[in-house]
Write a protein that holds these residues in place. Structure first.
Motif, short mmCIF file in Angstrom:
data_model
loop_
_atom_site.label_atom_id
_atom_site.label_comp_id
_atom_site.label_asym_id
_atom_site.label_seq_id
_atom_site.Cartn_x
_atom_site.Cartn_y
_atom_site.Cartn_z
N SER A 522 0.82 -1.21 0.00
CA SER A 522 0.00 0.00 0.00
C SER A 522 0.86 1.26 0.00
CB SER A 522 -0.93 0.00 1.22
OG SER A 522 -1.71 1.17 1.27
N LEU A 523 1.87 1.29 0.90
CA LEU A 523 2.70 2.48 1.02
C LEU A 523 3.78 2.55 -0.05
CD1 LEU A 523 3.16 2.62 4.91
CD2 LEU A 523 1.56 3.93 3.50
N GLY A 524 4.25 1.38 -0.51
CA GLY A 524 5.37 1.37 -1.45
C GLY A 524 4.99 1.36 -2.91
N LEU A 527 0.18 3.61 -3.21
CA LEU A 527 0.07 5.04 -2.92
C LEU A 527 0.86 5.91 -3.91
CD1 LEU A 527 -1.26 6.99 -0.94
CD2 LEU A 527 0.76 6.80 0.52
N PRO A 528 2.15 5.62 -4.15
CA PRO A 528 2.90 6.53 -5.02
C PRO A 528 2.62 6.37 -6.52
CG PRO A 528 4.32 4.78 -4.24
CD PRO A 528 3.03 4.61 -3.52
N HIS A 529 2.20 5.17 -6.95
CA HIS A 529 2.09 4.92 -8.39
C HIS A 529 0.66 4.90 -8.91
CE1 HIS A 529 6.37 4.14 -8.77
NE2 HIS A 529 6.30 3.34 -7.72
N PRO A 532 -2.18 8.45 -7.80
CA PRO A 532 -2.17 9.61 -8.71
C PRO A 532 -2.81 9.31 -10.06
CG PRO A 532 -0.03 9.35 -7.65
CD PRO A 532 -0.82 8.13 -7.33
N LYS A 556 -5.25 14.58 -3.93
CA LYS A 556 -4.07 13.72 -3.71
C LYS A 556 -3.55 13.86 -2.28
CE LYS A 556 -1.04 13.63 -7.00
NZ LYS A 556 0.09 14.01 -7.89
N ASN A 557 -3.48 15.09 -1.79
CA ASN A 557 -2.98 15.31 -0.42
C ASN A 557 -3.90 14.64 0.62
OD1 ASN A 557 -0.76 16.80 -1.24
ND2 ASN A 557 -1.86 18.76 -1.18
N PHE A 560 -3.47 10.77 0.28
CA PHE A 560 -2.17 10.37 0.81
C PHE A 560 -2.18 10.41 2.33
CE2 PHE A 560 1.47 10.29 -2.34
CZ PHE A 560 0.66 9.97 -3.42
N THR A 561 -2.71 11.48 2.90
CA THR A 561 -2.74 11.62 4.36
C THR A 561 -3.56 10.51 5.01
OG1 THR A 561 -2.55 14.03 4.17
CG2 THR A 561 -3.36 13.16 6.26
N ILE A 564 -1.75 6.99 4.57
CA ILE A 564 -0.55 6.87 5.42
C ILE A 564 -0.97 6.71 6.89
CG2 ILE A 564 1.45 8.13 6.32
CD1 ILE A 564 1.78 9.34 3.52
#
Length: 579
Positions: A522-524, A527-529, A532, A556-557, A560-561, A564
């Motif tokens: 989820s985090l790796g 979330l980043p790929h 967005p 997105k913010n 992401f918040t 995380i």
């Protein structure tokens, strides 16, 4: 004995009775005990003598008015006269029984709320979920209404202090039902997007309509919509009936019946293979019904069936004659029966001999629904896991195991090949029966696994649930606009999240490992790929659909918040061994 004959057997204590009384052990064993199953498939699984009702007795049963049944069955006999009812625990002490004010208005509130939701979906659907061919997928905008109705039912059941175990919303069971529904939507979206890209251009409803239509009904005529609605419901009846009388189709439908609760969350408990089993069902309609009409009316049918999964609505008077109602569908979900297959209309069951009235059994035993149901929900073999893949696949594996068992012990090839053909309702769906109330209340809910009482763990559980539902909606909306590899990853990641919760509820020793893997991915990766990408697609969709984009940076913010914080919270709970 012919299929249209009526079985009449003794009651639970062995005394003579005038109709077949089925106790909590049921008639069929769903294949878990081979010898018992073979005996029961012959229609005499309880070992009682059998005779046939006369033609006059049959007609008397078939012609009884639901209005008359409704007016007589609310009374409780203080001194039961029949031997079969003498052993029944009175569901609510005291005589006569009177409904409370809330019990009287619950049906009005729920029915009115359903009508209001239908109006909302009818207005919003064409604006939000209209496809390029004019088809409106009303199921997507109906999803929030489903959630609202579930909360309303929960509120009313709590306020009414409704005593029925089946009506109660259990955390784990409700999660199991809603995860099955959302995962089915994800799987079907994945399959649909694959079919659309690989098969639909060469073979599908639109291909048949565009190239081989025998006659083209006017899509703007109201009569076309009525014909399409009735035609789909008629076909649904037979597909649903085959889903109970054929073992291979029952394996694909059985998931929907696996809950021992009966509330609106049960409507969402669906099999991954439900759509596959009925994949070719729409094609005959493509010869004369326009695609947008057929698929829109099929969505209406699906949405209608949601509201009949409740214990809080008793009888609906005149509508009981021709509509599938909560009363009729409760009988359908009895683990001892295979009756009442209609989607919107119950007239198909009346015409083809598969109808059973809930109030026949209530009146037979002078039983009231005031405290507990006469119906036993679920399936014969109790579901022992909340993990979604085994729940969806176990029945198919059991069919294969039974075929191997027959083959290894030297049974005939015909006997082996009949295993996936002869289902639990094959010999019983046309038989008239009366069900007995359970003698042992423990048989109602057999799988009880309460959540941790630790409040942070419950909060995390709810957050996990919100994540899965949100993901399923996102995948359903944007699967057709993203690449195949993205669709595959999102589907796999979704199933990982669902499995994490299932292992947690099962208290499985692999739960901690799978949960840690889920947090890392989820985090790796997710979330980043992929977040967005989904937000970007959502912005383009909104701009194309409504002429205005969305603030992608803000969204997105926020996402992401939340993700995380959610995953970090889960890791802390895991390290503290509170999951």
């Amino acid at each position: 004995m012919g299929d249209d004959d009526v079985d009449v057997v003794g009651s639970n204590d062995g005394t003579a009775a005038t109709e077949e009384c089925i106790d909590e052990n049921g008639i069929l064993s769903d294949g878990e005990e081979e010898e018992a199953e073979e005996e029961e498939l012959n229609g005499n699984g309880n070992g009682f003598p059998v005779r046939q009702l006369s033609v006059g007795e049959k007609k008397k049963h078939l012609l009884q008015s639901p209005l008359a049944l409704s007016s007589t069955s609310r009374r409780i006999s203080c001194s039961p006269s029949s031997a079969s009812s003498s052993a029944i625990i009175n569901p609510r002490p005291g005589c006569p029984f009177e409904k409370t004010f809330m019990e009287k208005i619950n049906p009005v509130i729920i029915t009115s709320a359903c009508i209001a939701c239908a109006a909302f979906v009818g207005i919003v659907g064409p604006k939000l979920a209209r496809g390029g061919d004019g088809y409106v997928n009303y199921v997507l905008p109906a999803a929030p209404c489903f959630m609202i109705m579930i909360l309303l039912e929960l509120f009313l059941a709590t306020l009414t202090k409704y005593k029925s175990q089946a009506a109660h919303h259990d955390w784990a069971d409700s999660w199991g039902s809603m995860s099955a529904g959302s995962s089915q939507m994800v799987i079907l979206t994945f399959v649909a997007s694959t079919v659309e890209k690989l098969i639909a251009p060469y073979f599908g409803y639109n291909v048949v309509w565009n190239n081989y239509a025998l006659g083209r009904l006017d899509a703007d005529a109201w009569s076309t919509w009525v014909i399409s609605l009735a035609a789909f419901d008629f076909t649904f009846y037979w597909a649903h009936r085959f889903g109970h009388t054929s073992e291979i189709f029952w394996a694909g439908h059985k998931v929907h019946h696996s809950s021992e609760r009966y509330n609106l969350t049960t409507a969402l408990r669906q099999s991954w293979f439900q759509g596959v089993c009925t994949l070719a069902m729409p094609l005959p309609f493509a010869f004369f019904i326009p695609p947008k009409v057929f698929f829109t009316t099929s969505a209406w049918n699906i949405i209608y069936q949601f509201w009949v999964h409740t214990c809080l609505v008793d009888r609906l008077g005149f509508f009981e004659w021709f509509l599938s109602t909560p009363s009729h569908h409760r009988i359908h979900h009895d683990r001892r029966l295979h009756k009442n297959y209609g989607g919107i209309l119950i007239i198909w069951d009346r015409l083809f001999g598969t109808f059973m009235d809930e109030y026949d059994s209530l009146r037979h035993h002078n039983y009231t629904r005031g405290r507990e149901e006469i119906v036993l929900f679920g399936v014969q073999k109790v579901v022992s896991t909340w993990l979604e893949p085994p729940l969806q696949l176990t029945s198919f594996m059991e069919i294969w195991d039974r075929m191997k068992k027959k083959w290894n012990r030297g049974d005939s090839l015909a006997s082996v090949l009949l295993v996936p053909i002869i289902g639990p309702g094959y010999y019983t769906t046309l038989k008239h029966r009366i069900i007995n109330p359970p003698q042992n209340e423990d048989t109602r809910i057999r799988l009880k696994r309460p959540l941790s009482s630790f409040l942070p763990s419950r909060i995390y559980f709810v957050a996990q649930f919100v994540e899965t539902v949100t993901m399923s909606v996102v995948i359903a909306f944007f699967a057709s606009s993203v690449s195949m590899s993205t669709t595959v990853f999102l589907t796999a990641y979704y199933l990982l999240v669902v499995s994490t919760i299932g292992l947690y509820l099962d208290k499985h020793h692999l739960h901690y490992v799978v949960h840690a893997l889920k947090v890392i991915i989820s985090l790796g990766v997710f979330l980043p790929h992929f977040v967005p990408l989904v937000i970007h697609d959502a912005s383009e969709y909104a701009e194309a659909k409504y002429g205005t984009g969305i603030d992608t940076a803000l969204i997105k913010n926020i996402v992401f918040t939340l993700l995380i914080a959610h995953n970090s919270f889960g890791l802390l709970l895991q390290l503290a061994k509170k999951l």
